[in-house]
Write a protein that holds these residues in place. Structure first.
Motif, PDB file in Angstrom:
ATOM      1  N   VAL A   9       2.116  -7.993  -4.577  1.00  0.00           N
ATOM      2  CA  VAL A   9       2.846  -6.797  -4.159  1.00  0.00           C
ATOM      3  C   VAL A   9       1.963  -5.577  -4.387  1.00  0.00           C
ATOM      4  O   VAL A   9       1.395  -5.423  -5.463  1.00  0.00           O
ATOM      5  CB  VAL A   9       4.158  -6.651  -4.965  1.00  0.00           C
ATOM      6  N   LEU A  10       1.873  -4.722  -3.372  1.00  0.00           N
ATOM      7  CA  LEU A  10       1.182  -3.435  -3.501  1.00  0.00           C
ATOM      8  C   LEU A  10       2.227  -2.341  -3.379  1.00  0.00           C
ATOM      9  O   LEU A  10       2.924  -2.248  -2.370  1.00  0.00           O
ATOM     10  CB  LEU A  10       0.118  -3.256  -2.416  1.00  0.00           C
ATOM     11  N   ILE A  11       2.328  -1.520  -4.419  1.00  0.00           N
ATOM     12  CA  ILE A  11       3.251  -0.392  -4.431  1.00  0.00           C
ATOM     13  C   ILE A  11       2.403   0.871  -4.388  1.00  0.00           C
ATOM     14  O   ILE A  11       1.617   1.119  -5.298  1.00  0.00           O
ATOM     15  CB  ILE A  11       4.134  -0.414  -5.693  1.00  0.00           C
ATOM     16  N   SER A  12       2.556   1.648  -3.321  1.00  0.00           N
ATOM     17  CA  SER A  12       1.719   2.839  -3.185  1.00  0.00           C
ATOM     18  C   SER A  12       2.573   4.080  -3.048  1.00  0.00           C
ATOM     19  O   SER A  12       3.718   4.032  -2.615  1.00  0.00           O
ATOM     20  CB  SER A  12       0.779   2.699  -1.977  1.00  0.00           C
ATOM     21  N   GLY A  13       1.997   5.197  -3.442  1.00  0.00           N
ATOM     22  CA  GLY A  13       2.668   6.483  -3.357  1.00  0.00           C
ATOM     23  C   GLY A  13       1.961   7.493  -4.240  1.00  0.00           C
ATOM     24  O   GLY A  13       1.065   7.155  -5.014  1.00  0.00           O
ATOM     25  N   ALA A  23       7.460  -1.914 -10.227  1.00  0.00           N
ATOM     26  CA  ALA A  23       6.907  -3.272 -10.359  1.00  0.00           C
ATOM     27  C   ALA A  23       7.654  -4.039 -11.449  1.00  0.00           C
ATOM     28  O   ALA A  23       7.989  -5.218 -11.277  1.00  0.00           O
ATOM     29  CB  ALA A  23       5.411  -3.209 -10.677  1.00  0.00           C
ATOM     30  N   ALA A  24       7.939  -3.370 -12.562  1.00  0.00           N
ATOM     31  CA  ALA A  24       8.678  -4.030 -13.649  1.00  0.00           C
ATOM     32  C   ALA A  24      10.091  -4.402 -13.203  1.00  0.00           C
ATOM     33  O   ALA A  24      10.586  -5.486 -13.543  1.00  0.00           O
ATOM     34  CB  ALA A  24       8.725  -3.122 -14.876  1.00  0.00           C
ATOM     35  N   LEU A  25      10.741  -3.543 -12.426  1.00  0.00           N
ATOM     36  CA  LEU A  25      12.074  -3.870 -11.916  1.00  0.00           C
ATOM     37  C   LEU A  25      12.037  -5.099 -11.015  1.00  0.00           C
ATOM     38  O   LEU A  25      12.928  -5.952 -11.074  1.00  0.00           O
ATOM     39  CB  LEU A  25      12.659  -2.683 -11.149  1.00  0.00           C
ATOM     40  N   ILE A  26      11.018  -5.202 -10.181  1.00  0.00           N
ATOM     41  CA  ILE A  26      10.881  -6.384  -9.316  1.00  0.00           C
ATOM     42  C   ILE A  26      10.667  -7.626 -10.178  1.00  0.00           C
ATOM     43  O   ILE A  26      11.292  -8.661  -9.958  1.00  0.00           O
ATOM     44  CB  ILE A  26       9.722  -6.195  -8.314  1.00  0.00           C
ATOM     45  N   LEU A  71       0.208  -6.745 -13.585  1.00  0.00           N
ATOM     46  CA  LEU A  71       0.211  -5.476 -12.860  1.00  0.00           C
ATOM     47  C   LEU A  71      -1.114  -4.776 -13.091  1.00  0.00           C
ATOM     48  O   LEU A  71      -1.474  -4.484 -14.231  1.00  0.00           O
ATOM     49  CB  LEU A  71       1.362  -4.580 -13.334  1.00  0.00           C
ATOM     50  N   ILE A  72      -1.833  -4.539 -12.009  1.00  0.00           N
ATOM     51  CA  ILE A  72      -3.050  -3.728 -12.060  1.00  0.00           C
ATOM     52  C   ILE A  72      -2.648  -2.351 -11.549  1.00  0.00           C
ATOM     53  O   ILE A  72      -2.488  -2.131 -10.345  1.00  0.00           O
ATOM     54  CB  ILE A  72      -4.195  -4.304 -11.196  1.00  0.00           C
ATOM     55  N   ASP A  73      -2.426  -1.445 -12.473  1.00  0.00           N
ATOM     56  CA  ASP A  73      -2.031  -0.081 -12.150  1.00  0.00           C
ATOM     57  C   ASP A  73      -3.282   0.687 -11.732  1.00  0.00           C
ATOM     58  O   ASP A  73      -4.368   0.454 -12.254  1.00  0.00           O
ATOM     59  CB  ASP A  73      -1.389   0.546 -13.393  1.00  0.00           C
ATOM     60  N   LYS A  74      -3.143   1.588 -10.788  1.00  0.00           N
ATOM     61  CA  LYS A  74      -4.258   2.415 -10.283  1.00  0.00           C
ATOM     62  C   LYS A  74      -5.359   1.546  -9.658  1.00  0.00           C
ATOM     63  O   LYS A  74      -6.541   1.703  -9.948  1.00  0.00           O
ATOM     64  CB  LYS A  74      -4.844   3.291 -11.390  1.00  0.00           C
ATOM     65  N   PHE A  75      -4.950   0.622  -8.802  1.00  0.00           N
ATOM     66  CA  PHE A  75      -5.908  -0.270  -8.141  1.00  0.00           C
ATOM     67  C   PHE A  75      -6.995   0.509  -7.412  1.00  0.00           C
ATOM     68  O   PHE A  75      -8.142   0.078  -7.356  1.00  0.00           O
ATOM     69  CB  PHE A  75      -5.181  -1.205  -7.162  1.00  0.00           C
ATOM     70  N   ASP A  76      -6.640   1.663  -6.868  1.00  0.00           N
ATOM     71  CA  ASP A  76      -7.623   2.463  -6.137  1.00  0.00           C
ATOM     72  C   ASP A  76      -8.701   3.041  -7.050  1.00  0.00           C
ATOM     73  O   ASP A  76      -9.696   3.569  -6.573  1.00  0.00           O
ATOM     74  CB  ASP A  76      -6.957   3.568  -5.317  1.00  0.00           C
ATOM     75  N   PHE A 103       0.737  -7.710  -9.092  1.00  0.00           N
ATOM     76  CA  PHE A 103       1.266  -6.440  -8.632  1.00  0.00           C
ATOM     77  C   PHE A 103       0.127  -5.440  -8.696  1.00  0.00           C
ATOM     78  O   PHE A 103      -0.657  -5.444  -9.648  1.00  0.00           O
ATOM     79  CB  PHE A 103       2.385  -5.934  -9.552  1.00  0.00           C
ATOM     80  N   PHE A 104       0.028  -4.594  -7.702  1.00  0.00           N
ATOM     81  CA  PHE A 104      -0.947  -3.522  -7.683  1.00  0.00           C
ATOM     82  C   PHE A 104      -0.203  -2.216  -7.415  1.00  0.00           C
ATOM     83  O   PHE A 104       0.768  -2.206  -6.658  1.00  0.00           O
ATOM     84  CB  PHE A 104      -1.981  -3.713  -6.562  1.00  0.00           C
ATOM     85  N   THR A 105      -0.662  -1.137  -8.030  1.00  0.00           N
ATOM     86  CA  THR A 105      -0.176   0.183  -7.645  1.00  0.00           C
ATOM     87  C   THR A 105      -1.388   1.005  -7.232  1.00  0.00           C
ATOM     88  O   THR A 105      -2.497   0.795  -7.722  1.00  0.00           O
ATOM     89  CB  THR A 105       0.566   0.920  -8.784  1.00  0.00           C
TER      90      THR A 105
END
Length: 192
Positions: A9-13, A23-26, A71-76, A103-105
């Motif tokens: 899952v990639l969550i962006s914003g 991501a934790a809720l999912i 979860l890899i936060d701040k993938f960018d 999960f990636f953000t």
């Protein structure tokens, strides 16, 4: 929203949208909620990926997480070489190396992950102005509870309308600060 159980899952914003909480809720709403979910700041990962993938006799975090989610936060902000390895891991799905879900953000879209991830784009608060009243009231209830107040103060419609004319550049993080400051002011006024 139902997500494929094994797909990355990639969550962006924009910053301040608490994408890691989404991501934790999912994770906690999935069948793997009993498993560990490990959050790593992508900006702090070693460029060679040794902390994730391990080396010779040393297991990496992927092996240690086992069936849990990562979860890899701040993938960018992950270095390019490691991004490529993580993209390949996301494409391969659960395998011998890692059985859990990734999960990636990111603050922007990551086209390389489009085909191998479920994509969730979180809009900023300024385009969801109609939601600000509910976010504000929820935040006031939460913060009031933390302060030990039996009943949270009411949020007048005039306050909501005024906030709706503000862009809230730092999104939920800024809204939390505004709520905190307002409740501190209410507390001080109550002591006078």
């Amino acid at each position: 929203m139902s997500l494929p159980p094994d797909q990355a899952v990639l969550i962006s914003g924009e910053p301040g949208l608490e994408k890691d909480n989404l991501a934790a809720l999912i994770h906690y709403g999935s069948s793997s909620r009993q498993q560990l979910m490990l959050r790593l700041d992508g900006a702090l990962l070693k460029a060679d990926g040794i902390d994730l993938f391990g080396a010779e006799a040393e297991p990496g975090l992927l092996e240690l997480v086992g069936d849990g989610d990562l979860l890899i936060d701040k993938f960018d902000q992950v270095c390019e070489h490691l991004q490529l390895r993580l993209q390949e891991l996301a494409r391969s799905g659960p395998d011998q190396l890692f059985q859990g879900r990734l999960f990636f953000t990111a603050e922007s879209s990551v086209p390389a992950l489009d085909r191998c991830c479920t994509l969730i784009r979180v809009p900023p608060l300024r385009v969801r102005r109609q939601d600000l009243g509910e976010w504000l009231r929820y935040g006031v209830r939460q913060r009031s509870r933390k302060l030990g107040w039996a009943k949270p103060p009411a949020v007048p419609d005039a306050v909501v309308k005024r906030l709706q004319s503000y862009d809230v550049p730092n999104n939920l993080r800024e809204l939390e600060v505004l709520i905190y400051r307002a409740l501190q002011q209410v507390r001080r006024q109550g002591q006078d």
